[in-house]
Write a protein that holds these residues in place. Structure first.
Motif, short mmCIF file in Angstrom:
data_model
loop_
_atom_site.label_atom_id
_atom_site.label_comp_id
_atom_site.label_asym_id
_atom_site.label_seq_id
_atom_site.Cartn_x
_atom_site.Cartn_y
_atom_site.Cartn_z
N ARG A 119 0.85 -1.19 0.00
CA ARG A 119 0.00 0.00 0.00
C ARG A 119 0.88 1.24 0.00
NH1 ARG A 119 -2.63 -0.73 4.81
NH2 ARG A 119 -4.25 -1.99 3.80
N SER A 120 0.60 2.17 -0.96
CA SER A 120 1.43 3.38 -1.02
C SER A 120 0.78 4.40 -1.94
CB SER A 120 2.82 3.03 -1.55
OG SER A 120 3.66 4.16 -1.58
N GLY A 121 1.17 5.65 -1.76
CA GLY A 121 0.83 6.70 -2.71
C GLY A 121 -0.51 7.36 -2.49
N THR A 122 -0.57 8.63 -2.97
CA THR A 122 -1.82 9.39 -2.91
C THR A 122 -2.26 9.88 -4.28
OG1 THR A 122 -0.57 11.42 -2.45
CG2 THR A 122 -1.40 10.18 -0.55
N ALA A 123 -1.32 10.05 -5.20
CA ALA A 123 -1.63 10.50 -6.55
C ALA A 123 -0.47 10.11 -7.47
CB ALA A 123 -1.84 12.01 -6.59
N ARG A 124 -0.77 9.97 -8.77
CA ARG A 124 0.25 9.48 -9.70
C ARG A 124 1.42 10.42 -9.84
NH1 ARG A 124 0.04 12.48 -14.11
NH2 ARG A 124 -1.89 13.59 -14.61
N GLN A 125 1.20 11.73 -9.64
CA GLN A 125 2.26 12.71 -9.85
C GLN A 125 2.97 13.12 -8.56
OE1 GLN A 125 -0.96 13.26 -9.74
NE2 GLN A 125 -1.53 15.43 -9.89
N VAL A 126 2.70 12.40 -7.47
CA VAL A 126 3.28 12.73 -6.18
C VAL A 126 4.20 11.60 -5.73
CG1 VAL A 126 2.79 13.25 -3.76
CG2 VAL A 126 1.26 14.11 -5.55
N VAL A 127 5.43 11.97 -5.35
CA VAL A 127 6.36 10.99 -4.80
C VAL A 127 5.81 10.49 -3.46
CG1 VAL A 127 8.69 10.63 -3.91
CG2 VAL A 127 8.34 12.07 -5.94
N PRO A 128 5.60 9.18 -3.31
CA PRO A 128 4.99 8.68 -2.07
C PRO A 128 5.97 8.71 -0.90
CG PRO A 128 5.50 6.86 -3.51
CD PRO A 128 5.81 8.09 -4.29
N ASP A 129 5.50 9.31 0.20
CA ASP A 129 6.35 9.36 1.39
C ASP A 129 6.02 8.25 2.39
OD1 ASP A 129 3.88 10.27 2.21
OD2 ASP A 129 4.65 11.92 3.43
N HIS A 130 5.13 7.34 2.01
CA HIS A 130 4.72 6.28 2.92
C HIS A 130 4.43 5.03 2.10
CE1 HIS A 130 1.91 3.91 5.43
NE2 HIS A 130 2.57 4.40 6.44
N ALA A 131 4.87 3.87 2.58
CA ALA A 131 4.56 2.60 1.94
C ALA A 131 4.50 1.51 3.00
CB ALA A 131 5.61 2.24 0.88
N GLU A 132 3.59 0.56 2.80
CA GLU A 132 3.42 -0.55 3.74
C GLU A 132 3.43 -1.87 2.99
OE1 GLU A 132 0.51 1.40 7.17
OE2 GLU A 132 -0.13 -0.37 6.03
N LEU A 133 4.09 -2.84 3.54
CA LEU A 133 4.03 -4.23 3.09
C LEU A 133 3.53 -5.07 4.25
CD1 LEU A 133 6.36 -2.96 1.21
CD2 LEU A 133 7.05 -5.34 0.86
N HIS A 134 2.50 -5.87 4.00
CA HIS A 134 1.98 -6.79 5.01
C HIS A 134 2.42 -8.20 4.62
CE1 HIS A 134 -1.27 -4.00 6.81
NE2 HIS A 134 -0.43 -3.28 6.08
N VAL A 135 3.11 -8.86 5.52
CA VAL A 135 3.78 -10.12 5.22
C VAL A 135 3.23 -11.25 6.08
CG1 VAL A 135 6.02 -11.27 5.04
CG2 VAL A 135 5.87 -8.79 4.70
N ASP A 136 2.92 -12.37 5.44
CA ASP A 136 2.45 -13.57 6.14
C ASP A 136 3.59 -14.58 6.18
OD1 ASP A 136 -0.09 -15.19 7.08
OD2 ASP A 136 1.05 -16.52 5.76
N LEU A 137 3.80 -15.20 7.36
CA LEU A 137 4.87 -16.18 7.54
C LEU A 137 4.28 -17.52 7.98
CD1 LEU A 137 7.36 -14.05 9.70
CD2 LEU A 137 7.23 -14.17 7.20
#
Length: 388
Positions: free
Chosen positions: A243-261
């Motif tokens: 999950r990341s980003g707010t708009a196509r022309q904006v560099v995303p300052d936040h990203a999340e990865l949810h990982v299952d083990l």
């Protein structure tokens, strides 16, 4: 009564109760009880409490927070002897309105409806199993506790301490997750983990050079994390959410990865989580910070804890030619929390079910009475599962 006739007698005793078990199942399925619906979860537990009341059970509940249902614990004290825990959960994965849109239905040998296999039919079956065991006798059993977890589908985060407390009090645990084809009983479970990797960068317009993309820093982790999977070794690492980003022309300052083990043993799960942390740390830069939360959420349930119960089940089933097989399950359940403390535990005591947590979820009606009878007979033999 001779040993070869025990399970046959229990099946004959319970066969006339099939309509009652199915009617109780229908009533439970018709209650929306998603994990985020505390009123619905409590309504399911309350209905099970009503079913248990004529058997003499005393009910207590415990809060784990305003946005969750309550832990449900019904206890029947019989005297001196081993303590038996019948363990299930009242929540489902289904949101409000699902029960009306997808009603409980029987079509010949097939039941369908939200949560019918995971695990509302099993909840109804367990009441009849206990009743039949009480009628027939429970030598060496001092108490039965029927417990329902309110947040199992969320990993039992809020209820874990309570479940572990139940495990410390119990000698024997019979868990109500669905059975598997071919008479599969779950005799062991691997460890399960959940991790969230969060990257913090710096936002900017895509035409500027002042941004620091959190997404670019962690997106390559999807491939490197999933490369940790070794199916031959029953070790899985899967990214389920990016999950990341707010708009196509904006560099995303936040990203999340949810990982299952998933891993075969608890120590393997911790080792896998450590590798995830190492890979995440290597993606950090002077401009992007990477945080890691989580780890092993459910320990493994070793096969040794189920061995005596499974051998008793084999003894009971053999005279009837009832098929049984051991299943080493990669998925988690609350049995793992209990198995760390109780002397004996087994899972898969529910009906034969398919496609749980999907709109194809079904239960085979023909499995209901035999599995209820097996659960009931194991309750009667529970004291034999505890090493003197």
């Amino acid at each position: 009564m001779s040993e070869p006739s025990v399970l046959a007698e229990r099946i004959a005793r319970l066969a006339p109760e099939l309509p009652l078990i199915l009617e109780r199942t229908r009533r439970l399925v018709e209650i929306d009880s998603g994990s985020h619906d505390p009123e619905g979860v409590d309504a399911v537990s309350g209905l099970v409490g009503e079913y248990l009341a004529p058997l003499g059970f005393t009910v207590a509940t415990r809060s784990i927070g305003r946005d969750r249902g309550r832990c449900f614990e019904a206890t029947l004290r019989l005297g001196e002897g081993v303590s038996v825990l019948v363990l299930g959960h009242a929540d489902t994965v289904w949101p409000g309105g699902t029960a009306a849109a997808w009603p409980f239905t029987r079509d010949g040998d097939v039941l369908t409806g939200p949560g019918v296999g995971d695990m509302k039919c099993a909840l109804a079956m367990a009441v009849s199993a206990i009743g039949a065991a009480l009628d027939t006798g429970l030598p060496g059993v001092g108490s039965i506790t029927y417990a329902l977890v309110p947040d199992e589908e969320l990993g039992s985060v809020g209820s874990r301490a309570w479940i572990e407390e139940l495990g410390r009090r119990a000698d024997v645990c019979l868990t109500l997750e669905a059975g598997l084809d071919g008479g599969g009983l779950i005799t062991s479970r691997g460890s399960v983990g959940a991790m969230v990797l969060t990257a913090h960068g710096r936002t900017a317009h895509a035409t500027e050079t002042t941004g620091a993309s959190a997404l670019a820093a962690v997106a390559p982790l999807v491939g490197s994390l999933e490369a940790l999977t070794d199916r031959a070794a029953r070790t899985l690492c899967t990214v389920g959410v990016l999950r990341s980003g707010t708009a196509r022309q904006v560099v995303p300052d936040h990203a999340e990865l949810h990982v299952d083990l998933r891993a075969p043993a608890t120590e393997d799960g911790h080792a896998l989580a450590a590798r995830v942390r190492e890979l995440a740390a290597a993606r950090a830069t002077p401009d992007v910070r990477v945080e890691v939360a989580g780890g092993v959420t459910r320990p493994a349930m070793p096969a040794s804890v189920s061995d005596r119960l499974y051998r008793i089940a084999e003894e009971l089933a053999a005279p009837l030619g009832m098929p049984l097989r051991r299943v080493a399950e990669m998925g988690g359940s609350d049995a793992s929390f209990v198995a760390a403390h109780a002397a004996a535990a087994i899972d898969g005591m529910g009906p034969l079910a398919f496609d749980q947590c999907s709109r194809r979820e079904t239960v085979r009606v023909s499995s209901v009475v035999p599995k209820t009878a097996l659960l009931s007979a194991l309750l009667s033999r529970a004291a034999d599962a505890v090493v003197p």
